[in-house]
Design a protein around this motif. Structure first.
Motif, PDB file in Angstrom:
ATOM      1  N   ILE A   1       1.888   8.955  -6.638  1.00  0.00           N
ATOM      2  CA  ILE A   1       2.400  10.340  -6.271  1.00  0.00           C
ATOM      3  C   ILE A   1       3.262  10.655  -7.350  1.00  0.00           C
ATOM      4  O   ILE A   1       3.330  11.797  -7.771  1.00  0.00           O
ATOM      5  N   VAL A   2       4.249   9.718  -7.383  1.00  0.00           N
ATOM      6  CA  VAL A   2       5.189   9.916  -8.461  1.00  0.00           C
ATOM      7  C   VAL A   2       4.635  10.226  -9.797  1.00  0.00           C
ATOM      8  O   VAL A   2       5.037  11.100 -10.765  1.00  0.00           O
ATOM      9  N   ILE A   3       4.006   9.438 -10.422  1.00  0.00           N
ATOM     10  CA  ILE A   3       3.527   9.363 -11.714  1.00  0.00           C
ATOM     11  C   ILE A   3       2.356  10.546 -11.803  1.00  0.00           C
ATOM     12  O   ILE A   3       2.492  11.390 -12.852  1.00  0.00           O
TER      13      ILE A   3
ATOM     14  N   LEU B   1       0.957  -1.095  -0.151  1.00  0.00           N
ATOM     15  CA  LEU B   1      -0.061   0.180  -0.037  1.00  0.00           C
ATOM     16  C   LEU B   1       0.973   1.304  -0.034  1.00  0.00           C
ATOM     17  O   LEU B   1       0.559   2.140  -0.888  1.00  0.00           O
ATOM     18  N   LYS B   2       1.868   1.196   0.657  1.00  0.00           N
ATOM     19  CA  LYS B   2       2.866   2.310   0.839  1.00  0.00           C
ATOM     20  C   LYS B   2       3.415   2.541  -0.396  1.00  0.00           C
ATOM     21  O   LYS B   2       3.653   3.495  -1.017  1.00  0.00           O
ATOM     22  N   SER B   3       3.786   1.284  -1.177  1.00  0.00           N
ATOM     23  CA  SER B   3       4.498   1.516  -2.426  1.00  0.00           C
ATOM     24  C   SER B   3       3.477   1.778  -3.569  1.00  0.00           C
ATOM     25  O   SER B   3       3.892   3.089  -4.523  1.00  0.00           O
ATOM     26  N   LEU B   4       2.284   1.662  -3.496  1.00  0.00           N
ATOM     27  CA  LEU B   4       1.091   1.900  -4.359  1.00  0.00           C
ATOM     28  C   LEU B   4       0.910   3.510  -4.100  1.00  0.00           C
ATOM     29  O   LEU B   4       1.012   4.260  -5.296  1.00  0.00           O
TER      30      LEU B   4
END
Length: 100
Positions: free
Chosen positions: A14-16, A6-9
């Motif tokens: 946010i990056v995208i 979930l943190k990675s998602l």
């Protein structure tokens, strides 16, 4: 509850989103730049070869043309002209250049 996915998602979302926002801003600023002399030359070459039956299009282009035209509007004018006066084949241009 351990949820590294979930943190990675969230991180990648946010990056995208940031990358997309930067891309949109750069596109807007590029489209609002003043049209270059080369674009005016291309429009001139296209309108020079327009036939008499396309006089209304030529009048429209002449009315919309000014020295501070943004690139986006210039591209629209060039595309409108190219719809009725499409580009020739590369070989035709080579023959025209070599015969002059």
């Amino acid at each position: 509850m351990d949820t590294p996915w979930l943190k990675s998602l969230i991180f990648w979302a946010i990056v995208i989103t940031v990358i997309f926002a930067v891309f949109q801003c750069s596109q807007k600023s590029e489209n609002n730049k003043q049209a270059s002399a080369l674009m005016y030359e291309r429009l001139y070459q296209c309108t020079r070869d327009l036939k008499v039956e396309h006089k209304p299009l030529l009048n429209t282009i002449q009315q919309n043309l000014n020295a501070n035209l943004p690139q986006q509007e210039m591209v629209k004018l060039i595309n409108d002209c190219r719809k009725v006066n499409p580009l020739k084949d590369k070989l035709q241009y080579i023959k025209i250049i070599q015969s002059s």
